[in-house]
Design a protein around this motif. Structure first.
Motif, mmCIF file in Angstrom:
data_model
loop_
_atom_site.group_PDB
_atom_site.id
_atom_site.type_symbol
_atom_site.label_atom_id
_atom_site.label_comp_id
_atom_site.label_asym_id
_atom_site.label_seq_id
_atom_site.Cartn_x
_atom_site.Cartn_y
_atom_site.Cartn_z
ATOM 1 N N TYR A 150 13.866 67.289 16.389
ATOM 2 C CA TYR A 150 12.948 68.087 17.083
ATOM 3 C C TYR A 150 11.447 67.330 17.257
ATOM 4 O O TYR A 150 10.670 67.549 17.892
ATOM 5 N N ASP A 151 11.251 66.598 16.098
ATOM 6 C CA ASP A 151 9.954 65.749 15.879
ATOM 7 C C ASP A 151 9.971 64.553 16.944
ATOM 8 O O ASP A 151 10.113 63.386 16.398
ATOM 9 N N THR A 159 5.749 70.448 17.235
ATOM 10 C CA THR A 159 4.577 71.178 18.124
ATOM 11 C C THR A 159 5.514 72.145 18.849
ATOM 12 O O THR A 159 6.772 71.947 19.203
ATOM 13 N N LYS A 160 4.870 73.244 19.436
ATOM 14 C CA LYS A 160 5.512 74.004 20.629
ATOM 15 C C LYS A 160 5.990 73.320 21.674
ATOM 16 O O LYS A 160 7.269 73.400 22.055
ATOM 17 N N GLU A 161 5.253 71.999 22.174
ATOM 18 C CA GLU A 161 5.700 71.545 23.171
ATOM 19 C C GLU A 161 7.136 70.779 23.037
ATOM 20 O O GLU A 161 8.019 70.553 23.752
ATOM 21 N N PHE A 194 11.280 81.522 17.665
ATOM 22 C CA PHE A 194 11.451 80.293 16.729
ATOM 23 C C PHE A 194 10.521 79.700 15.977
ATOM 24 O O PHE A 194 10.129 79.606 14.634
ATOM 25 N N PHE A 195 9.576 79.361 17.049
ATOM 26 C CA PHE A 195 8.059 78.685 16.251
ATOM 27 C C PHE A 195 7.238 79.947 15.557
ATOM 28 O O PHE A 195 6.732 79.462 14.470
ATOM 29 N N GLN A 196 7.065 80.950 15.980
ATOM 30 C CA GLN A 196 6.333 81.760 15.369
ATOM 31 C C GLN A 196 6.962 82.202 13.861
ATOM 32 O O GLN A 196 6.293 82.258 12.962
ATOM 33 N N LYS A 197 8.433 82.098 13.960
ATOM 34 C CA LYS A 197 9.127 82.282 12.565
ATOM 35 C C LYS A 197 8.632 81.063 11.799
ATOM 36 O O LYS A 197 8.852 81.334 10.393
ATOM 37 N N MET A 198 8.951 79.956 12.206
ATOM 38 C CA MET A 198 8.756 78.557 11.510
ATOM 39 C C MET A 198 7.382 78.236 11.068
ATOM 40 O O MET A 198 7.038 77.555 10.036
ATOM 41 N N VAL A 206 4.716 73.041 13.186
ATOM 42 C CA VAL A 206 5.772 72.992 12.000
ATOM 43 C C VAL A 206 5.929 71.988 11.094
ATOM 44 O O VAL A 206 6.360 70.803 11.748
ATOM 45 N N THR A 207 5.831 72.058 10.004
ATOM 46 C CA THR A 207 5.975 70.985 9.055
ATOM 47 C C THR A 207 7.443 70.802 8.490
ATOM 48 O O THR A 207 8.160 71.840 8.848
#
Length: 232
Positions: A150-151, A159-161, A194-198, A206-207
């Motif tokens: 994902y990175d 990132t969200k993008e 998922f982003f809000q959760k992470m 997200v780290t």
């Protein structure tokens, strides 16, 4: 009568084409890759343009036995005589899994996750080390590998993008004929959820720690981590 392996099964031998963790394809590794005898892997090294690390070195860097590495090498060499797979070849083979969709973008991201040294090609070492993590790694190692996928720009953050790019590529890969039919904004909604959760501290990225902590608390994700422990 032995059934000839399909192209989709061959990709698993060539460059870990398990798709979105396609268990049948991985399961076929044990049955369709013949085991080699003794030091046959060493005798075959002169036949390829890229010479992989020695058997002892690869055993030390993975959680496979020598016999399992010999088996994987035989299948890899049969499908990839040059000893490596470039991105275009990887995409072409991987797309055989998903004829109903466009797998090229997701295959690009997956290729980069396996191409650890950024050579522009997946070598046998890349393949077997990545496969070792996915099949035999600890939960922490598997989640680290997923985070690396994902990175996209490898800066240590998602990132969200980046998350949207991966999720969108998965939707593209699955095609328009999924059931139930998905609306156009589904990838964005999926990403936002998922982003809000992470993103625990709400700083917009997200780290690795946030990613691992969130995944470890998700029962579905943790169950999926146990699917591949004994497939070879």
């Amino acid at each position: 009568m032995v059934k000839e392996p399909s192209q989709a099964e061959r990709v698993c031998r060539c460059a870990s084409g398990q798709g979105r963790f396609d268990t049948p394809a991985l399961d076929s590794l044990h049955s369709i890759i013949p085991f080699t005898d003794g030091n046959e892997i060493d005798e075959d090294l002169s036949m390829v343009r890229h010479q992989p690390e020695g058997l002892d070195e690869l055993q030390g860097r993975t959680k496979f036995t020598k016999k399992e590495i010999q088996s994987l090498y035989r299948g890899f060499k049969n499908e990839c005589p040059s000893g490596m797979v470039d991105e275009d070849t990887f995409k072409a083979i991987y797309s055989q899994f998903f004829p109903q969709g466009d797998a090229s973008t997701y295959a690009h991201f997956l290729f980069n996750a396996f191409d650890m040294d950024r050579r522009g090609a997946i070598q046998f070492e890349d393949f077997v080390i990545g496969l070792s993590v996915l099949l035999r790694g600890t939960v922490h190692e598997k989640l680290n590998w997923a985070f690396n996928l994902y990175d996209i720009n490898k800066d240590g953050y998602i990132t969200k993008e980046e998350m949207l790019a991966i999720i969108q590529s998965i939707y593209d890969m699955m095609g328009r004929y999924t059931y139930p039919i998905l609306h156009q904004d589904a990838p964005i909604e999926h990403m936002e959820k998922f982003f809000q959760k992470m993103d625990r501290n709400q700083d917009g990225v997200v780290t690795i720690d946030e990613f691992i902590q969130t995944c470890q608390k998700d029962e579905t994700i943790m169950q999926s981590m146990q699917l591949f422990e004994n497939v070879i």
